[in-house]
Enzyme design. Structure first.
Site, PDB file in Angstrom:
ATOM      1  N   SER A 149       6.429   3.041  -7.736  1.00  0.00           N
ATOM      2  CA  SER A 149       6.931   4.456  -8.852  1.00  0.00           C
ATOM      3  C   SER A 149       6.018   5.180  -8.661  1.00  0.00           C
ATOM      4  O   SER A 149       5.479   6.128  -7.477  1.00  0.00           O
ATOM      5  CB  SER A 149       5.143   3.377  -9.978  1.00  0.00           C
ATOM      6  N   TYR A 163      -1.886   0.820 -14.123  1.00  0.00           N
ATOM      7  CA  TYR A 163      -0.653   0.347 -13.551  1.00  0.00           C
ATOM      8  C   TYR A 163      -1.187   1.343 -12.150  1.00  0.00           C
ATOM      9  O   TYR A 163      -0.922   1.241 -11.400  1.00  0.00           O
ATOM     10  CB  TYR A 163       0.261   0.877 -14.474  1.00  0.00           C
TER      11      TYR A 163
END
Ligand SMILES: NC(=O)c1ccc[n+]([C@@H]2O[C@H](COP(=O)([O-])OP(=O)(O)OC[C@H]3O[C@@H](n4cnc5c(N)ncnc54)[C@H](O)[C@@H]3O)[C@@H](O)[C@H]2O)c1
Length: 269
Positions: A149, A163
């Site tokens: 990501s 995250y």
């Protein structure tokens, strides 16, 4: 965005993709099949897997399972061997998001339980998948590709601390496994940026039934803030997965292809 024709880059390849029932994983599975691969899809949603099987037929095998369990990865890899004669690439992709819940606004017990749940999927799920795939990948001199990501590189509103830490950990896995598994197995990753998918969050944080597409005006944010000024769809990012899985990338290992359009800000005026 406009798509190019399939080139047969993965003709005859056997691939396992986790989280292939939706979003990024589903788009990758569809393109892999178009490129000539046969794919085992490991996903916890039987319903999504049924849809995929209806759409793609005999090119895929569906395995209902949970990436936090080693035995489920073993079943997926055994299925690839049985149905398709081996395994050329393992794609770790299934993930959860923390919906950018912050350290200060999240109660400590929720933070602790959310951490355990999210890390179990986004980090342990990749580690256990790699572990189960290695014997077959050594035989084929194959490769591993993980979905990372923009949060693997940058802090900011794309994630909360849980995250962002998990996706940074994924970057560590790519580098360490590229070192450990060389020279037999290549290990690389693709790092997408924000897009409207079914991405959900940890149950412990009350985010299991929430999706990024529903909760966040993601298209507007990406259009306003990213260099290219267009809303991204999962299928826009499949090219790097094909490239990294292909034998044409025989000397590429330990690499992350950053396809997040938000890494470069929008130029105004
Ligand atoms: N959507 C985004 O904005 C975005 C941005 C950057 C990176 N990513 C990454 O892309 C990857 C895929 O996310 P997505 O956006 O396609 O989400 P998605 O929810 O649309 O797809 C993920 C799939 O994984 C499955 N899954 C979730 N937990 C599982 C488990 N424990 N076991 C088995 N299957 C499980 C879900 O059923 C779903 O089909 C994730 O690693 C995510 O972190 C997404």
């Amino acid at each position: 965005m406009r798509k190019g024709p399939a080139m047969g880059w993965l003709e005859g390849s056997s691939i396992v993709v986790t989280g292939g029932g939706s979003g990024v994983g589903r788009a990758v599975v569809e393109r892999f099949v178009a490129e000539g691969a046969r794919v085992v899809v490991l996903d916890r949603s039987a319903e999504r897997l049924d849809e995929l099987t209806t759409a793609l037929g005999d090119s895929i095998r569906a395995v209902v399972g949970d990436v936090t369990r080693y035995a489920d990865h073993e079943r997926a890899c055994a299925c690839a061997e049985e149905a398709f004669g081996g395994l050329d690439t393992f794609v770790g992709n299934a993930g959860l998001w923390d919906f950018a819940r912050s350290l200060t606004d999240t109660p400590a017990d929720v933070l602790a339980a959310g951490f355990d749940e999210l890390f179990a999927v986004d980090v342990k799920g990749y580690l256990l998948g790699a572990k189960a795939a290695v014997p077959l990948l050594r035989r084929s001199r194959g490769s591993i590709v993980f979905t990372l990501s923009n949060a693997s590189f940058y802090p900011g509103p794309g994630g909360g601390p849980v995250y962002t830490a998990a996706k940074h950990a994924g970057l560590g896995l790519v580098r360490q496994l590229a070192y450990e598994l060389a020279p037999d197995i290549r290990v690389n990753a693709v790092a997408p940026g924000p897009m409207a998918t079914g991405l959900s969050g940890p149950k412990a944080m009350g985010l299991a039934d929430t999706t990024i597409a529903r909760e966040v005006p993601i298209d507007r944010i990406v259009i306003e803030q990213s260099a290219l000024g267009v809303a991204v769809r999962a299928e826009d990012g499949v090219g790097p997965y094909v490239l990294l899985a292909a034998r044409e990338s025989a000397t590429t290992t330990g690499t992350v292809i950053d396809i997040s359009t938000t890494g470069i800000p929008r130029r105004h005026g």
